[in-house]
Design a protein around this motif. Structure first.
Motif, PDB file in Angstrom:
ATOM      1  N   GLY A   1       0.819  -1.200   0.000  1.00 60.75           N
ATOM      2  CA  GLY A   1       0.000   0.000   0.000  1.00 60.75           C
ATOM      3  C   GLY A   1       0.851   1.246   0.000  1.00 60.75           C
ATOM      4  N   LYS A   2       0.204   2.354  -0.232  1.00 58.92           N
ATOM      5  CA  LYS A   2       0.893   3.620  -0.408  1.00 58.92           C
ATOM      6  C   LYS A   2       0.897   4.442   0.869  1.00 58.92           C
ATOM      7  N   SER A   3       1.939   5.236   1.009  1.00 57.82           N
ATOM      8  CA  SER A   3       2.026   6.172   2.117  1.00 57.82           C
ATOM      9  C   SER A   3       0.938   7.232   1.978  1.00 57.82           C
ATOM     10  N   TYR A   4       0.712   7.955   3.061  1.00 55.64           N
ATOM     11  CA  TYR A   4      -0.249   9.052   2.989  1.00 55.64           C
ATOM     12  C   TYR A   4       0.284  10.159   2.087  1.00 55.64           C
ATOM     13  N   TYR A   5       1.609  10.345   2.155  1.00 59.36           N
ATOM     14  CA  TYR A   5       2.234  11.391   1.327  1.00 59.36           C
ATOM     15  C   TYR A   5       3.719  11.074   1.158  1.00 59.36           C
ATOM     16  N   GLY A   6       4.232  11.264  -0.028  1.00 59.89           N
ATOM     17  CA  GLY A   6       5.665  11.220  -0.253  1.00 59.89           C
ATOM     18  C   GLY A   6       6.280   9.834  -0.211  1.00 59.89           C
ATOM     19  N   ALA A   7       7.604   9.822  -0.184  1.00 60.34           N
ATOM     20  CA  ALA A   7       8.363   8.576  -0.222  1.00 60.34           C
ATOM     21  C   ALA A   7       8.324   7.859   1.113  1.00 60.34           C
ATOM     22  N   LEU A   8       8.481   6.535   1.068  1.00 63.75           N
ATOM     23  CA  LEU A   8       8.756   5.745   2.261  1.00 63.75           C
ATOM     24  C   LEU A   8      10.256   5.505   2.331  1.00 63.75           C
ATOM     25  N   LEU A   9      10.817   5.609   3.536  1.00 67.21           N
ATOM     26  CA  LEU A   9      12.263   5.586   3.706  1.00 67.21           C
ATOM     27  C   LEU A   9      12.787   4.371   4.455  1.00 67.21           C
ATOM     28  N   CYS A  10      11.941   3.692   5.237  1.00 68.83           N
ATOM     29  CA  CYS A  10      12.434   2.609   6.080  1.00 68.83           C
ATOM     30  C   CYS A  10      11.321   1.619   6.367  1.00 68.83           C
ATOM     31  N   CYS A  11      11.706   0.380   6.716  1.00 67.71           N
ATOM     32  CA  CYS A  11      10.720  -0.647   7.040  1.00 67.71           C
ATOM     33  C   CYS A  11      11.340  -1.661   7.987  1.00 67.71           C
ATOM     34  N   ALA A  12      10.486  -2.378   8.727  1.00 61.91           N
ATOM     35  CA  ALA A  12      10.944  -3.381   9.679  1.00 61.91           C
ATOM     36  C   ALA A  12       9.820  -4.350   9.981  1.00 61.91           C
ATOM     37  N   TRP A  13      10.172  -5.615  10.224  1.00 60.39           N
ATOM     38  CA  TRP A  13       9.210  -6.674  10.556  1.00 60.39           C
ATOM     39  C   TRP A  13       9.152  -6.907  12.062  1.00 60.39           C
ATOM     40  N   SER A  14       7.976  -7.328  12.538  1.00 66.86           N
ATOM     41  CA  SER A  14       7.896  -7.898  13.879  1.00 66.86           C
ATOM     42  C   SER A  14       8.499  -9.297  13.827  1.00 66.86           C
ATOM     43  N   MET A  15       9.005  -9.791  14.958  1.00 67.31           N
ATOM     44  CA  MET A  15       9.671 -11.083  14.967  1.00 67.31           C
ATOM     45  C   MET A  15       8.742 -12.222  14.569  1.00 67.31           C
ATOM     46  N   ASP A  16       7.438 -12.080  14.841  1.00 61.01           N
ATOM     47  CA  ASP A  16       6.493 -13.133  14.489  1.00 61.01           C
ATOM     48  C   ASP A  16       5.973 -13.011  13.061  1.00 61.01           C
ATOM     49  N   GLY A  17       6.424 -11.985  12.339  1.00 60.68           N
ATOM     50  CA  GLY A  17       6.042 -11.831  10.950  1.00 60.68           C
ATOM     51  C   GLY A  17       4.629 -11.334  10.719  1.00 60.68           C
ATOM     52  N   LYS A  18       3.953 -10.857  11.763  1.00 61.84           N
ATOM     53  CA  LYS A  18       2.556 -10.440  11.622  1.00 61.84           C
ATOM     54  C   LYS A  18       2.409  -8.982  11.193  1.00 61.84           C
ATOM     55  N   TYR A  19       3.412  -8.158  11.529  1.00 56.66           N
ATOM     56  CA  TYR A  19       3.280  -6.726  11.266  1.00 56.66           C
ATOM     57  C   TYR A  19       4.553  -6.177  10.623  1.00 56.66           C
ATOM     58  N   ILE A  20       4.368  -5.134   9.829  1.00 61.82           N
ATOM     59  CA  ILE A  20       5.477  -4.412   9.215  1.00 61.82           C
ATOM     60  C   ILE A  20       5.329  -2.936   9.557  1.00 61.82           C
ATOM     61  N   LEU A  21       6.422  -2.328   9.970  1.00 64.96           N
ATOM     62  CA  LEU A  21       6.465  -0.891  10.199  1.00 64.96           C
ATOM     63  C   LEU A  21       7.091  -0.210   8.997  1.00 64.96           C
ATOM     64  N   THR A  22       6.570   0.950   8.631  1.00 63.78           N
ATOM     65  CA  THR A  22       7.223   1.792   7.637  1.00 63.78           C
ATOM     66  C   THR A  22       7.210   3.232   8.125  1.00 63.78           C
ATOM     67  N   GLY A  23       8.133   4.012   7.619  1.00 69.83           N
ATOM     68  CA  GLY A  23       8.182   5.441   7.928  1.00 69.83           C
ATOM     69  C   GLY A  23       8.709   6.196   6.736  1.00 69.83           C
ATOM     70  N   GLY A  24       8.362   7.488   6.669  1.00 67.95           N
ATOM     71  CA  GLY A  24       8.828   8.251   5.520  1.00 67.95           C
ATOM     72  C   GLY A  24       8.527   9.723   5.599  1.00 67.95           C
ATOM     73  N   GLU A  25       8.268  10.310   4.435  1.00 71.74           N
ATOM     74  CA  GLU A  25       8.175  11.759   4.319  1.00 71.74           C
ATOM     75  C   GLU A  25       6.845  12.334   4.777  1.00 71.74           C
ATOM     76  N   ASP A  26       5.878  11.484   5.126  1.00 71.79           N
ATOM     77  CA  ASP A  26       4.609  11.999   5.643  1.00 71.79           C
ATOM     78  C   ASP A  26       4.626  12.144   7.162  1.00 71.79           C
ATOM     79  N   ASP A  27       5.791  11.923   7.780  1.00 75.68           N
ATOM     80  CA  ASP A  27       5.988  12.064   9.232  1.00 75.68           C
ATOM     81  C   ASP A  27       5.217  11.026  10.040  1.00 75.68           C
ATOM     82  N   LEU A  28       4.665  10.014   9.387  1.00 70.83           N
ATOM     83  CA  LEU A  28       3.857   9.006  10.065  1.00 70.83           C
ATOM     84  C   LEU A  28       4.625   7.690  10.184  1.00 70.83           C
ATOM     85  N   VAL A  29       4.305   6.915  11.227  1.00 68.41           N
ATOM     86  CA  VAL A  29       4.752   5.536  11.335  1.00 68.41           C
ATOM     87  C   VAL A  29       3.558   4.663  10.969  1.00 68.41           C
TER      88      VAL A  29
END
Length: 519
Positions: free
Chosen positions: A313-341
């Motif tokens: 899926g797409k960010s709310y605005y702008g580029a995404l800069l980073c990502c990370a998985w939870s150890m159980d593989g259920k969730y992914i975090l992303t962050g970027g230029e929209d100031d949101l996690v």
């Protein structure tokens, strides 16, 4: 791991003014921050001697990799500097050329200049490895062959610091004459003892033995395998590099032109991920999935074995800069230029929460796999996840994610009276996207919002990443200054030179995380 974010190379150019290290807190900076479980205290800092930086300090952004050297003798390198032919791994690999975001294009392989063409036996540029000379290596009598280290890049150099020492200066520096290192990854179980990967701004990639580098007192790589030499496969900047979990020495490298290459001694596949830079890549702990984020603002999740797009899926605005998985593989975090996690659910295949709290671009995200909620065994129906984020606003934010507590925000129904979203009002929230499709950015009103548990200004310069260990939280700024924040109760019991700094469980988790690339 705090790795790979070639993503952060898209950030504003950095100032060299803060190149010198200083263990004193900067203006307005505290030496601790409080959480419900107690106080995190600044224990010590790591940095680099400013005099060792040769040039082009502002062209790279510092990333940090955690490396735990096991107690075993160094394996001798037997690599040849001659060009290698196309291996059987190339001929047997089912490598997809992933176009436009949906992975729909036909099978093809990497050509010698980065183009897509069938692999033939005549090309010698593909898989060309150059081994740097290991002659006249001078041994380092101060290195005992074991320990836990921080590997970080600043300017044209890679620095290595001893995590267990409170000395702020590194114990090793490695300089690159023609380009700057921008990303790196470590695997304690890497094949042939080459456990450290380094990607350069020029597109060149090296694999080396970290133990061998520490044993040598020189300032050049020793015993290195050289991939993509002089841009023979791809001449755009490396952005992220990651070991493939359980991949028997295989790894992937993403580039600023939107391509990602898989290597098994030789390059075996090219994936075209997106238009513009691939800013971050991360494998799930089991190696089944790989997440990518890019300049186009999309998170993409692929089944690595079948090379199929699963969701994204797409960010709310702008580029995404980073990502990370939870150890159980259920969730992914992303962050970027929209100031949101952004919190992405693999089960629901959609965004399930947005974290609001940063005042500028989010440059690093990571789950804290060592934190356990009070009165929780971690296996209940409603597990609470702790994660962190850092940004160009110089802040470290800690968050608690408890799915049962997420509520779709209040919105206004026709007529103006406030009401909570229901299924009929929020089709995005109630329906997962079909497998193999990318979602557009959802409406801000449809996604539950998270508020940070802690928002703490920890550096004077914009931040570029963070790491969690069993004893501490590590934050790093783009100028190459690392701070080690000890967990509540740890500082009082931690001896300065303890050989047991990493418990068995930490070693195991580092072994897993080390294969997953930048986090």
């Amino acid at each position: 791991m705090m790795n790979s974010s070639g993503a952060s190379n898209n950030m504003m150019s950095s100032s060299a003014a803060s190149a010198s290290g200083n263990n004193a807190p900067g203006p307005g900076l505290k030496t601790y921050f409080k959480t419900p479980e107690g106080k995190y205290k600044l224990q010590y800092e790591k940095t680099h001697p400013a005099g060792l930086l040769h040039y082009a300090h502002g062209k790279t952004v510092t990333q940090v990799t955690l490396a735990h050297l096991k107690e075993k003798p160094m394996q001798a390198s037997s690599q040849s500097s001659s060009a290698l032919g196309v291996s059987s791994g190339v001929r047997s690999a089912a490598a997809r050329f992933l176009g436009g975001g949906n992975g729909s294009r036909a099978l093809s392989f990497v050509g010698g200049n980065g183009g897509s063409k069938p692999v033939g036996g005549s090309s010698t540029r593909i898989g060309s490895l150059g081994a740097s000379s290991s002659n006249n290596v001078v041994g380092n009598p101060n290195f005992d062959g074991k320990g836990t280290y921080l590997v970080f890049n600043v300017g044209d150099a890679i620095f290595v610091s001893d995590l267990n020492s409170q000395d702020k200066d590194p114990i090793k520096s490695i300089h690159f004459s023609n380009s700057n290192p921008v990303c790196h990854a470590y695997d304690p179980d890497a094949k042939d003892g080459h456990d450290l990967l380094i990607g350069l701004n020029s597109g060149d990639v090296y694999s080396v033995s970290l133990r061998q580098q520490l044993q040598d007192v020189g300032k050049k790589l020793v015993g290195a395998q050289h991939y993509n030499k002089d841009g023979s496969i791809n001449n755009s900047r490396c952005t992220c590099i990651a070991w493939i979990p359980n991949g028997d020495g295989s790894f992937v490298v993403s580039h600023a032109d939107g391509n990602m290459f898989a290597y098994e001694k030789n390059p075996v596949a090219r994936w075209h991920i997106c238009q513009g830079s691939v800013n971050g890549i991360a494998f799930s702990a089991d190696g089944a999935y790989i997440a990518t984020v890019g300049r186009d603002g999309y998170l993409r999740v692929f089944d690595y074995k079948t090379e199929q797009l699963i969701c994204g899926g797409k960010s709310y605005y702008g580029a995404l800069l980073c990502c990370a998985w939870s150890m159980d593989g259920k969730y992914i975090l992303t962050g970027g230029e929209d100031d949101l996690v952004q919190v992405w659910s693999m089960e629901d295949r959609k965004i399930v929460a947005w974290g609001e709290g940063h005042n500028s671009w989010v440059s690093g995200v990571a789950f804290d796999s060592y934190w356990l909620a009070p009165n929780s065994d971690g296996v209940g129906e409603n597990i609470v996840y702790r994660f962190g984020s850092v940004g160009q606003d110089t802040q470290l934010l800690l968050w608690d994610l408890e799915m049962d507590e997420l509520v779709v925000p209040v919105r206004r129904a026709p007529g103006g009276s406030p009401t909570f979203s229901t299924g009929s009002q929020s089709s995005h929230w109630d329906s997962a996207c079909p497998v193999g499709t990318l979602q557009p950015s959802p409406s801000m009103r449809d996604v539950p919002k998270l508020s940070p548990l802690v928002a703490h200004r920890v550096h004077t310069e914009p931040l570029s990443g963070l790491l969690f260990t069993q004893e501490s939280v590590l934050t790093v700024c783009r100028e190459g200054h690392i701070k080690i924040w000890m967990r509540p109760g740890t500082a009082e019991t931690q001896s300065t030179n303890s050989d047991s700094f990493m418990s068995t469980s930490l070693k195991e988790k580092v072994a897993i995380a080390g294969k997953g690339g930048r986090q």
